[in-house]
Every structure is written in C-alpha cells, then in structure tokens.
Design an enzyme around this catalytic site. Sequence first.
Site, PDB file in Angstrom:
ATOM      1  N   SER A 136      10.015 -10.255 -15.292  1.00 38.67           N
ATOM      2  CA  SER A 136       9.090 -11.201 -14.672  1.00 38.67           C
ATOM      3  C   SER A 136       8.648 -12.267 -15.668  1.00 38.67           C
ATOM      4  O   SER A 136       8.351 -13.405 -15.280  1.00 38.67           O
ATOM      5  CB  SER A 136       7.867 -10.446 -14.133  1.00 38.67           C
ATOM      6  OG  SER A 136       8.242  -9.505 -13.148  1.00 38.67           O
ATOM      7  N   THR A 164      23.589  -7.626 -11.044  1.00 40.12           N
ATOM      8  CA  THR A 164      24.438  -7.174  -9.955  1.00 40.12           C
ATOM      9  C   THR A 164      25.851  -7.698 -10.189  1.00 40.12           C
ATOM     10  O   THR A 164      26.043  -8.897 -10.397  1.00 40.12           O
ATOM     11  CB  THR A 164      23.905  -7.688  -8.608  1.00 40.12           C
ATOM     12  OG1 THR A 164      22.593  -7.161  -8.398  1.00 40.12           O
ATOM     13  CG2 THR A 164      24.803  -7.261  -7.464  1.00 40.12           C
ATOM     14  N   SER A 184      10.132 -21.723 -19.728  1.00 34.82           N
ATOM     15  CA  SER A 184      11.138 -21.616 -18.672  1.00 34.82           C
ATOM     16  C   SER A 184      11.774 -22.953 -18.330  1.00 34.82           C
ATOM     17  O   SER A 184      12.869 -22.999 -17.772  1.00 34.82           O
ATOM     18  CB  SER A 184      10.505 -21.009 -17.414  1.00 34.82           C
ATOM     19  OG  SER A 184       9.475 -21.847 -16.914  1.00 34.82           O
ATOM     20  N   ARG A 267      12.136 -15.733  -1.648  1.00 34.92           N
ATOM     21  CA  ARG A 267      11.645 -14.369  -1.470  1.00 34.92           C
ATOM     22  C   ARG A 267      11.738 -13.834  -0.048  1.00 34.92           C
ATOM     23  O   ARG A 267      11.888 -12.624   0.135  1.00 34.92           O
ATOM     24  CB  ARG A 267      10.212 -14.270  -2.001  1.00 34.92           C
ATOM     25  CG  ARG A 267      10.227 -14.266  -3.525  1.00 34.92           C
ATOM     26  CD  ARG A 267       8.874 -14.360  -4.160  1.00 34.92           C
ATOM     27  NE  ARG A 267       9.021 -14.178  -5.603  1.00 34.92           N
ATOM     28  CZ  ARG A 267       8.204 -14.681  -6.520  1.00 34.92           C
ATOM     29  NH1 ARG A 267       7.173 -15.408  -6.144  1.00 34.92           N
ATOM     30  NH2 ARG A 267       8.416 -14.463  -7.801  1.00 34.92           N
ATOM     31  N   GLN A 303       0.643  13.975  19.288  1.00 38.62           N
ATOM     32  CA  GLN A 303      -0.021  12.714  18.939  1.00 38.62           C
ATOM     33  C   GLN A 303       0.192  12.331  17.476  1.00 38.62           C
ATOM     34  O   GLN A 303       0.367  11.160  17.133  1.00 38.62           O
ATOM     35  CB  GLN A 303      -1.516  12.837  19.234  1.00 38.62           C
ATOM     36  CG  GLN A 303      -2.275  11.525  19.173  1.00 38.62           C
ATOM     37  CD  GLN A 303      -3.736  11.712  19.523  1.00 38.62           C
ATOM     38  OE1 GLN A 303      -4.550  12.019  18.659  1.00 38.62           O
ATOM     39  NE2 GLN A 303      -4.069  11.550  20.794  1.00 38.62           N
ATOM     40  N   SER A 338      -0.465 -20.899   0.806  1.00 37.14           N
ATOM     41  CA  SER A 338      -1.066 -19.572   0.595  1.00 37.14           C
ATOM     42  C   SER A 338      -0.051 -18.571   0.075  1.00 37.14           C
ATOM     43  O   SER A 338      -0.191 -17.365   0.294  1.00 37.14           O
ATOM     44  CB  SER A 338      -1.684 -19.062   1.904  1.00 37.14           C
ATOM     45  OG  SER A 338      -2.689 -19.930   2.366  1.00 37.14           O
ATOM     46  N   GLN A 361       9.109  12.476   6.594  1.00 39.26           N
ATOM     47  CA  GLN A 361       8.080  13.414   7.036  1.00 39.26           C
ATOM     48  C   GLN A 361       8.307  13.843   8.479  1.00 39.26           C
ATOM     49  O   GLN A 361       8.156  15.024   8.826  1.00 39.26           O
ATOM     50  CB  GLN A 361       6.691  12.778   6.895  1.00 39.26           C
ATOM     51  CG  GLN A 361       5.538  13.738   7.070  1.00 39.26           C
ATOM     52  CD  GLN A 361       5.447  14.746   5.932  1.00 39.26           C
ATOM     53  OE1 GLN A 361       5.929  14.490   4.823  1.00 39.26           O
ATOM     54  NE2 GLN A 361       4.849  15.891   6.201  1.00 39.26           N
ATOM     55  N   GLU A 388      13.435  -9.105  -7.686  1.00 35.88           N
ATOM     56  CA  GLU A 388      12.985 -10.414  -7.199  1.00 35.88           C
ATOM     57  C   GLU A 388      11.467 -10.541  -7.278  1.00 35.88           C
ATOM     58  O   GLU A 388      10.842 -11.198  -6.444  1.00 35.88           O
ATOM     59  CB  GLU A 388      13.462 -10.639  -5.760  1.00 35.88           C
ATOM     60  CG  GLU A 388      14.953 -10.837  -5.606  1.00 35.88           C
ATOM     61  CD  GLU A 388      15.434 -12.132  -6.244  1.00 35.88           C
ATOM     62  OE1 GLU A 388      14.764 -13.167  -6.089  1.00 35.88           O
ATOM     63  OE2 GLU A 388      16.482 -12.105  -6.901  1.00 35.88           O
ATOM     64  N   SER A 391       5.900  -5.961  -6.672  1.00 34.58           N
ATOM     65  CA  SER A 391       4.749  -6.147  -5.776  1.00 34.58           C
ATOM     66  C   SER A 391       3.538  -6.644  -6.554  1.00 34.58           C
ATOM     67  O   SER A 391       2.736  -7.435  -6.033  1.00 34.58           O
ATOM     68  CB  SER A 391       4.413  -4.830  -5.072  1.00 34.58           C
ATOM     69  OG  SER A 391       5.379  -4.522  -4.093  1.00 34.58           O
TER      70      SER A 391
END
Length: 408
Positions: A136, A164, A184, A267, A303, A338, A361, A388, A391
């Site tokens: 990153s 890759t 950069s 992204r 349920q 945003s 599960q 990429e 999070s």
Amino acid sequence: MAEFTLDLNDDQKQVRDWLHGFAADVIRPAASEWDEREETPWPVIQEAAKVGIYSLDFYAQQFFDPTGLGIPMAMEELFWGDAGIALSIVGTGLAAVGVLANGTEEQIGTWIPQMYGDANDVKVAAFCSSEPDAGSDVASMRTRAVYDGAKDEWVLNGTKTWATNGGIANVHVVVAVVDADLGSKGHASFIVPPATPGLSQGQKFKKHGIRASHTAEVVLEDVRVPGHCLLGGKEKLDERLARARERARSGGERVKNAAMATFEASRPAVGAMAVGTARAAYEVALDYAKTRSQFGRPIIDNQGIAFQLADMRTQIDAARLLVWRASWMATTGKPFTSAEGSMSKLYASETAKKVTAQAIQILGGNGFTREYPVERMHRDAAIYTIFEGTSEIQRLVIARTLSGMPIR
C-alpha cells in the site's frame, strides 16, 4: 451520458448469460482440480481463448460499455464460477490495462497481442508493482530504473512480489522508480520483453485461496530493456517529471489527490469479483437449506437459518448496487466525492468474507469439507480484503475524503 439504471439491456443480458454458461460448464467442473494442483489452468484459459473471452477485444468491449456495467457484470459471472480460475483468465488484463493507459499506439499494437497469444498458443502477462516493503505504501518502492543514454537502454534492478503470472508471463510490465525525490510521481512503467536476460521468477507463493492463479516474486538483476520499452516514451516521461517537480514545489497535495482518483476508478471491478464469490456461496447454502432435513423438516424452515439467508442476500444485493454505482460514475466521469470506488470495494470484500463463512455454518460439517465448494469459496474470499488495497486502506481513503483531514 448514459443514465443510471438497474436494468441490463438485451445485449448485456446476452453477454451475461453467455459468461454464466461458460462459468457453469467449463470453469466450475475444473475448479476443485486446479485448486488442489495449485497450478495455472492452461486448458481452461485455452477454452476461454477459443470462445473469445480470453482476449483484449472482449475486455475492451466491456470496458467501453457506456453504462459502465460491462466489466462488473463480466467479473461477477466469471468469479461466480471460481475465483482462482477466473483470476487466471483476467489476470493478464492488469498488464494490458497498464499498456493501454500509458503506452503509445505503437507499443499497444506491439505488446498487447503478445500478452494473449492465440487460441492455439495462449500466453499470459504480468503486472509487477508491489514489493516486499512496498504494498500500500507505494512511496517506499525500491526497484530502480536507470537510463543508459549511450545505449538508449533502461537498466532495472529490484524485486517485485505478489505478481499474478510473475515469472511465467510472456510479457512483464514493471513499475520502477526513475526519480526517488518525487515519491509515487517519480515512477514509470516498462515493458520487459520475452526471454530478457536478468529477469527470473523468485518464490512462488503457496496461498490460502485463489490457488489456481499463479502468484510469485519477480527478480530483476541488471535487466536491460530498449528505450522504446518505456511506456509512453522518454520525452513524455521527462515532461511529466518536470510538471511533477513544479507541482511539488507549488502544492503537492493536489497531485496526490489526482492519483487517488485514478486508483478509485479501478476498485469497483474487484468489488464485482467479490460479489460473484459471495453470490456463489449463497446459492449453494440456499439450495442446501432447502434440501437438507433435520427433525423432520428442511432446515430452511428454521428461523435461525432463514434469517441468515435473508441477510446474506440483502448484503450481496447491496454490494452489487455499490459496485454498479461506482462503475457507472467512473464511466460517465462523475467525481468520487465520497470515495465511492473504495466504498464499493470495501463493502463487497467484507460481504464476501462474511457470506462465505455463513455458508459454511449453514452446511455444518459438510461445509467444512472439500466435498462442498463453500470451503474453497471461503478461502478465496479472504483475498478481496487484502489485494488492490486492504479494507483498512479503503477505510482510510473514505475517511480522508469525507473529512478532508490527513488521517493516519
């Protein structure tokens, strides 16, 4: 400008159904084998080339879809089939996009065909950017490119990682530092032609998931490439570096924000991959819940199971909507005020991890075995919150965009 719509047109539906058929009939039956082998699925790539999926023309058609939905639709269907095999099919596109975005017409015409080969002799390409100490944090990149004016050659030295198709590619696209003082903005991209001395494959990674996709280090030791292998050419590079130096003196933050916008636009495609994997796991869990009986009734009558499936479907649909919105915005030139690109990638990635875990599960002990595909899907989903931009990086981008503050 195309209006935003949730309805695919007839052409898009035809392409979607075609891709879905390929994913169901060719990719899925091969998924378990190539995951176990941890090898590049050359026969599947060849089949994709024969029908026209593994080609620049196909991805160009989807990329230039005026609604922006061509690429996310294609990614979702292929990755619904299997993430590892799908990445082996689309991975060359990373290098091809690098050439398309930065190369001259001559470079595009020369190198991109060599990246794909043809249906009888398929090739792959590798985009090499990340490094052991620069993921990153691209400003920490150490691979250097030095110009030898006497021979009109660039000399590349360094080590790339997480590439890759790294080492097995016919063509490598390598990002290297040409001016360390510019961070950069002092980077440039180079084509390394087939069989160039000094380029070798380092460690091949044995991965938790997406194991059918080849991932390895690429080592560059005094790799000499002709001057015409600098993407865009030296004159353009010199002009760009001069502008970057001037902007750095007058206001570097504006330059950084422009670069951020470029990353944002790419992204949503990763988000679409995550949606495909999540959808696949949800469908397996839904079918299982309808047919698996306990205490005299299908488990979906409980349920606790039914509510899990309701949440899974809701989260998948929400993720797709975020991906489609960001893709449409990128195609129609609407600014990500945003960080909508990062939002789509963040939410879809986290959804894939959560939904695949819930699928295991619901299947219980069966879900924990390799006899059922959700175990593999859960392993594959882990990558979406990492590559990429993790999070955590996505949240940082979103927070900085919303606040305008240099949050660390």
